[in-house]
Scaffold this motif. Sequence first.
Motif, PDB file in Angstrom:
ATOM      1  N   GLU A   3      74.332  -2.836  29.350  1.00 41.59           N
ATOM      2  CA  GLU A   3      73.828  -3.945  28.833  1.00 41.59           C
ATOM      3  C   GLU A   3      72.113  -3.838  29.031  1.00 41.59           C
ATOM      4  OE1 GLU A   3      73.583  -8.584  27.941  1.00 41.59           O
ATOM      5  OE2 GLU A   3      75.671  -7.775  28.680  1.00 41.59           O
ATOM      6  N   ARG A   4      71.558  -3.711  28.065  1.00 36.30           N
ATOM      7  CA  ARG A   4      69.735  -3.548  28.435  1.00 36.30           C
ATOM      8  C   ARG A   4      69.629  -2.111  29.171  1.00 36.30           C
ATOM      9  NH1 ARG A   4      70.265  -9.297  30.151  1.00 36.30           N
ATOM     10  NH2 ARG A   4      69.812 -10.484  28.217  1.00 36.30           N
ATOM     11  N   TYR A   5      70.210  -1.145  28.622  1.00 34.56           N
ATOM     12  CA  TYR A   5      70.346   0.132  29.377  1.00 34.56           C
ATOM     13  C   TYR A   5      68.843   0.452  29.172  1.00 34.56           C
ATOM     14  CZ  TYR A   5      70.350   5.040  30.172  1.00 34.56           C
ATOM     15  OH  TYR A   5      70.202   6.278  30.522  1.00 34.56           O
ATOM     16  N   SER A   6      68.118   0.515  28.022  1.00 39.84           N
ATOM     17  CA  SER A   6      66.499   1.182  27.900  1.00 39.84           C
ATOM     18  C   SER A   6      65.791   0.406  29.078  1.00 39.84           C
ATOM     19  CB  SER A   6      66.157   1.028  26.522  1.00 39.84           C
ATOM     20  OG  SER A   6      66.233  -0.496  26.117  1.00 39.84           O
ATOM     21  N   ASP A   7      65.971  -1.095  29.121  1.00 39.79           N
ATOM     22  CA  ASP A   7      65.100  -1.901  30.312  1.00 39.79           C
ATOM     23  C   ASP A   7      65.506  -1.263  31.643  1.00 39.79           C
ATOM     24  OD1 ASP A   7      63.985  -3.452  27.948  1.00 39.79           O
ATOM     25  OD2 ASP A   7      65.621  -4.945  28.334  1.00 39.79           O
ATOM     26  N   HIS A   8      66.578  -1.291  31.868  1.00 36.12           N
ATOM     27  CA  HIS A   8      67.018  -0.578  33.151  1.00 36.12           C
ATOM     28  C   HIS A   8      66.371   0.861  33.543  1.00 36.12           C
ATOM     29  CE1 HIS A   8      69.230  -3.886  34.909  1.00 36.12           C
ATOM     30  NE2 HIS A   8      69.972  -3.942  33.893  1.00 36.12           N
ATOM     31  N   ILE A  88      66.280  -8.278  34.694  1.00 38.48           N
ATOM     32  CA  ILE A  88      66.765  -7.722  33.629  1.00 38.48           C
ATOM     33  C   ILE A  88      67.971  -8.199  33.379  1.00 38.48           C
ATOM     34  CG2 ILE A  88      67.323  -5.514  32.406  1.00 38.48           C
ATOM     35  CD1 ILE A  88      65.018  -4.066  33.659  1.00 38.48           C
ATOM     36  N   ASP A  89      68.908  -8.248  34.221  1.00 37.22           N
ATOM     37  CA  ASP A  89      70.310  -8.867  34.096  1.00 37.22           C
ATOM     38  C   ASP A  89      70.356 -10.272  33.977  1.00 37.22           C
ATOM     39  OD1 ASP A  89      71.346  -6.184  34.423  1.00 37.22           O
ATOM     40  OD2 ASP A  89      71.257  -6.095  36.445  1.00 37.22           O
TER      41      ASP A  89
END
Length: 129
Positions: A3-8, A88-89
């Motif tokens: 989840e939210r891979y691009s942000d990580h 982010i998480d």
Amino acid sequence: MIERYSDHAANERTYLAWVRTAIAVAAFGFLVEKFDLFLKATSRTLGGQGPSAVGEGVADIVGLLVIALAGLMMVLATVRFRRTAAAIDSPDKRPATGVRMDVGLVALLMLFGAALFAYMAYSVVDHVG
């Protein structure tokens, strides 16, 4: 899929950029600290005078300080990376806290530049005088 891979992924790229910068700064600090060996070797070859004892001491201190600065940069970059990953998480809306850390990291780079300038200015004055 994470989840939210691009942000990580963006957070990790930023972290790795700071780590690469810190490694380069540490390598330069090592170079500054050991540069007097090069000056001694070339002065013997060219028949000139080697670096003064004060110049060697300044080079050693500046080189070690630059290496310590690189270590501090890595610590701050790691703290920033972990905080950003937690933000982010988090399901909560949080204000951006990384700005102060980014300014701190840039301030460390500016300190590095100022130390380099002071060392180079001292080297020029030492060799001219």
